[in-house]
Design an enzyme around this catalytic site. Structure first.
Site, PDB file in Angstrom:
ATOM      1  N   ASN A   1       0.809  -1.223   0.000  1.00 31.78           N
ATOM      2  CA  ASN A   1       0.000   0.000   0.000  1.00 31.78           C
ATOM      3  C   ASN A   1       0.843   1.273   0.000  1.00 31.78           C
ATOM      4  OD1 ASN A   1       0.363  -1.460   2.539  1.00 31.78           O
ATOM      5  ND2 ASN A   1      -0.492   0.345   3.516  1.00 31.78           N
TER       6      ASN A   1
ATOM      7  N   CYS B   1       5.799  11.770  11.983  1.00 30.27           N
ATOM      8  CA  CYS B   1       4.797  12.729  12.443  1.00 30.27           C
ATOM      9  C   CYS B   1       3.420  12.451  11.887  1.00 30.27           C
ATOM     10  CB  CYS B   1       5.209  14.135  12.072  1.00 30.27           C
ATOM     11  SG  CYS B   1       6.451  14.751  13.190  1.00 30.27           S
TER      12      CYS B   1
HETATM   13  C1  LIG Z   1      -2.785  -3.795   1.933  1.00 29.27           C
HETATM   14  C2  LIG Z   1      -3.980  -3.487   2.782  1.00 29.27           C
HETATM   15  N1  LIG Z   1      -4.565  -4.469   3.490  1.00 29.27           N
HETATM   16  C3  LIG Z   1      -5.656  -4.239   4.258  1.00 29.27           C
HETATM   17  C4  LIG Z   1      -6.210  -2.998   4.355  1.00 29.27           C
HETATM   18  C5  LIG Z   1      -7.382  -2.787   5.258  1.00 29.27           C
HETATM   19  O1  LIG Z   1      -8.571  -2.685   4.538  1.00 29.27           O
HETATM   20  P1  LIG Z   1      -9.892  -2.096   5.225  1.00 29.27           P
HETATM   21  O2  LIG Z   1      -9.640  -0.650   5.406  1.00 29.27           O
HETATM   22  O3  LIG Z   1     -10.989  -2.364   4.256  1.00 29.27           O
HETATM   23  O4  LIG Z   1     -10.069  -2.826   6.497  1.00 29.27           O
HETATM   24  C6  LIG Z   1      -5.642  -1.935   3.633  1.00 29.27           C
HETATM   25  C7  LIG Z   1      -6.209  -0.566   3.732  1.00 29.27           C
HETATM   26  O5  LIG Z   1      -5.564   0.402   4.121  1.00 29.27           O
HETATM   27  C8  LIG Z   1      -4.509  -2.194   2.833  1.00 29.27           C
HETATM   28  O6  LIG Z   1      -3.918  -1.202   2.149  1.00 29.27           O
END
Ligand SMILES: Cc1ncc(COP(=O)(O)O)c(C=O)c1O
Ligand code: FES
Lengths: 400, 292
Positions: free
Chosen positions: A150, A323
């Protein structure tokens, strides 16, 4: 002020078509899909259609899709199910750069007596398959890795990982929350056993997700109760949400061929920033990366200050700096990559969507040099040769 | 998104006194800078001072800051606060005053104000030629190895800001915000500070109850002063210093400040102030302290 939204890895806007599709299920079609009457039954049919739409995006069968409340639930359910299905195996393999929705589950499991291997990543955020091979044993119940990161967008070689997991009979779960809709996925011919996705990352609303469970994989539900989702996820369905997810999945599938336009804009942004601003670098693999994500380190300045400066122009992005993390430590992902602190604290993630325009990208390119210049003028640091960096060891982040 | 005040945003977007001060050979003035933080910590401040040597007064202050919005705003606020002060006055500036100047800071950002206060101290000590190491609260047991924070430093921030929760300590000096393994230790320090405080206030109440009936006799007064000094001594000794009662002359309490702290003019001033405040509160409001 108009908003320039370049934070689509955090969440996305609801596609207007998705909203149109879900609205009737918030108003006239409020029946319970499990009811015997046709008023509920027609909703049940719509649920089936939504399930088919999600399955089609993944190349899966309808019965392999279970709706969940979010990506986090999918991840939790997948891990617990995989372990419950193989009670004799007590070892899990994951990576150091997973989302907290995986890492914190693993930490909890360690307390419960499981051993967990956290695969390291190199400076480009990529894992080493040899390290995986060395970690796999007959005691390994589960390998769980993300499809794409992410923060950096770095894509893992999931099929290769899955094949190696198969060699020792371990299950393979993939957190594909960031990948679904951005890269083609075909689970028919895949080594993936379980896969998580989340609606709000692909233009559906928040609070809906799905878990793919390969046919034949033994599953133990996280939530017990009614027989919804064929007993694999009890609780009356979030009907408007899953209708929306179905529509969003269909739109994502139709849009996949045009993802390269998103990538062109991303590249325009990335290259423009690197060209016009000195002492910057891309964090993550140059090519094995989501088409919509760029994570750039701006040396000698701090990420939150950059974000607030961008905010003045209505530009939304995010940062892995301490931060902004709420934890006083910079991003665990960038630290795991062993990047120098000069980069760590000044890293900014821009994540695009199919709604991003060239004009928006050009606006960022227009204001960013001035923002960086102003903050650098305030900073006491300005060169890698300075005393405070002579001790390279101390200047490098080492993940715990 | 942090909930910043207008003042924080104003000083972030249009900071006052940014930059350095050139060490021109202006007779009667000195230029010095003090530094805290590092790029690894995520924030760092270099504070430049121009000092009127004869008057021991700050003529100009400039900052260079690597850090977030509130770090930049806190630095700018600090320079505004200290211009024109004597060095002794400047040493009495607390992190709370910096935060108040900004109309408040989000709790998780209070460490930015602490950083300002520390940079100021560093600059003045440097100017006065005091080895920071010999003096610094960083001496003493290391509690948080992730951020290099000592017990003394944690104690000080707890006492000065009236902190009661571990999370607050993390917000103010970062201790505990890394691996978290020191959280238990911080909890213990909080508990011990609170115990000390509770013990003092209880004793005070009983004493005040008796005292309010009759004015203090000179003997009672001296005893009471001695008691208060005995209470502050352990804290001073943790810093390598000590205090001794020399004489009481009407309302003037003469004390001898000893040890590492006694040799340093700036800390004497801080100490004198701190002891005086306590004596005023706990014995007689009219008391003044004199270091001899
Ligand atoms: C790689 C990854 N896994 C899981 C999640 C969590 O998803 P949710 O916000 O639908 O619980 C996110 C969201 O930020 C993510 O980027
Ligand atoms: S030792 Fe204090 S947070 Fe790690």
């Amino acid at each position: 002020m108009t908003v320039i939204y370049l934070d689509n890895n955090a969440t996305t806007c609801i596609d207007p078509e998705v909203l149109q599709a879900m609205l009737p299920y918030l108003t006239q079609f409020y029946g319970n899909p499990s009811s015997m009457h046709s008023f509920g039954g027609q909703v049940g049919k719509a649920v089936q259609q939504a399930r088919a739409q999600v399955a089609a995006l993944l190349g899966a069968e309808d019965t392999e899709i279970v709706f969940t409340s979010c990506g986090t639930e999918g991840n939790n359910a997948a891990i617990r199910a995989a372990l419950a299905a193989q009670p004799d195996r007590r070892h899990i393999i994951t990576t150091a750069v997973e989302h907290p929705a995986i890492l914190n589950v693993c930490k909890q499991l360690e307390k419960q007596g499981y051993s967990v291997t956290y695969l390291s990543v190199d400076s480009q955020g990529q894992i080493e398959l040899m390290e995986l091979e060395a970690a796999l044993t007959g005691n390994t119940a589960l390998v769980t890795t993300m499809y794409a990161n992410n923060e950096t967008g770095v894509i893992f070689p999931v099929e290769q990982i899955g094949l190696r997991a198969k060699d020792v009979g371990a299950l393979f779960h993939v957190d594909a929350v960031q990948a679904v809709g951005k890269v083609p996925i075909d689970l028919k011919s895949s080594s993936i056993d379980l896969l998580t996705l989340s609606g709000h990352k692909l233009h559906a609303p928040k609070g809906i997700g799905a878990l793919y469970i390969r046919r034949g994989v033994r599953f133990r539900p996280l939530l017990l109760g009614g027989h919804q989702e064929r007993g694999r996820r009890a609780g009356t369905e979030n009907v408007p949400g899953l209708i929306a997810l179905g529509k969003a999945a269909e739109l994502a599938r139709l849009h996949l061929p045009q993802v390269k336009q998103e990538k062109q804009l991303r590249d325009r942004l990335e290259q423009g920033l690197l060209r016009t601003i000195a002492d910057t670098q891309v964090n993550g693999h140059p090519t094995l990366r989501l088409p919509n994500t760029t994570n750039i380190g701006f040396k000698y300045i701090e990420g939150e200050a950059i974000l607030l400066s961008l905010n003045q122009y209505g530009i939304c992005a995010s940062s892995g700096s301490a931060c902004t993390s709420g934890s006083l430590e910079p991003s665990h992902v960038l630290r795991a990559m062993g990047l120098p602190y000069t980069i760590l604290h000044g890293s900014i993630r821009f994540s695009l969507s199919r709604f991003t325009t060239e004009a928006e990208v050009d606006q960022v390119l227009a204001v960013m040099p001035g923002i960086v210049e102003r903050l650098r003028a305030l900073s006491p640091f300005n060169s890698d040769q300075a005393d405070w960096l002579q001790d390279r060891q101390a200047a490098m982040a080492v993940a715990p | 998104m942090w909930d910043y005040t207008e003042k924080v945003l104003e000083l972030f977007y249009n900071p006052k006194n940014q930059g350095t001060i050139d060490a021109l050979d202006e007779p009667g003035t000195a230029v010095v800078f003090g530094e805290v933080g590092s790029i690894a910590c995520g924030d760092a401040l270099r504070l430049h001072l121009k000092i009127d040597i004869a008057a021991d007064r700050i003529l100009d202050a400039r900052f260079q800051t690597f850090g977030c919005t509130s770090a930049i705003a806190s630095s700018s606020a600090l320079t505004e606060l200290i211009k024109g002060l004597t060095l002794d006055e400047a040493l009495r500036v607390t992190n709370r005053e910096i935060a108040e100047f900004l109309g408040g800071l989000p709790e998780a950002k209070m460490h930015c104000s602490v950083m300002g206060q520390e940079a100021l101290e560093a600059a003045i000590y440097k100017y006065r030629g005091i080895e920071l190491e010999a003096h610094d609260e960083d001496e003493g047991t290391l509690v948080c190895s992730c951020f290099g924070i000592s017990e003394n430093r944690i104690r000080r921030v707890i006492i000065e800001n009236n902190l009661t929760e571990v999370e607050q300590v993390t917000s103010y000096v970062k201790a505990g915000g890394g691996c978290g393994s020191c959280l238990v230790g911080i909890e213990d320090i909080l508990a011990s500070v609170q115990q000390e405080k509770a013990a003092t206030s209880k004793r005070l109440q009983t004493e005040l109850a008796t005292a309010s009936q009759r004015p203090l006799t000179p003997i009672q007064k001296i005893n009471r002063i001695q008691q208060v000094l005995d209470e502050v001594r352990p804290m001073l000794m943790a810093d390598g210093g000590d205090v001794e009662l020399y004489d009481v002359n009407g309302d003037v309490v003469q004390v001898i400040l000893k040890g590492a702290c006694g040799s340093c003019a700036s800390s004497t001033a801080t100490l004198k102030g701190a002891i005086e405040t306590r004596l005023k509160e706990e014995v007689l409001p009219s008391l003044v302290v004199e270091a001899v």
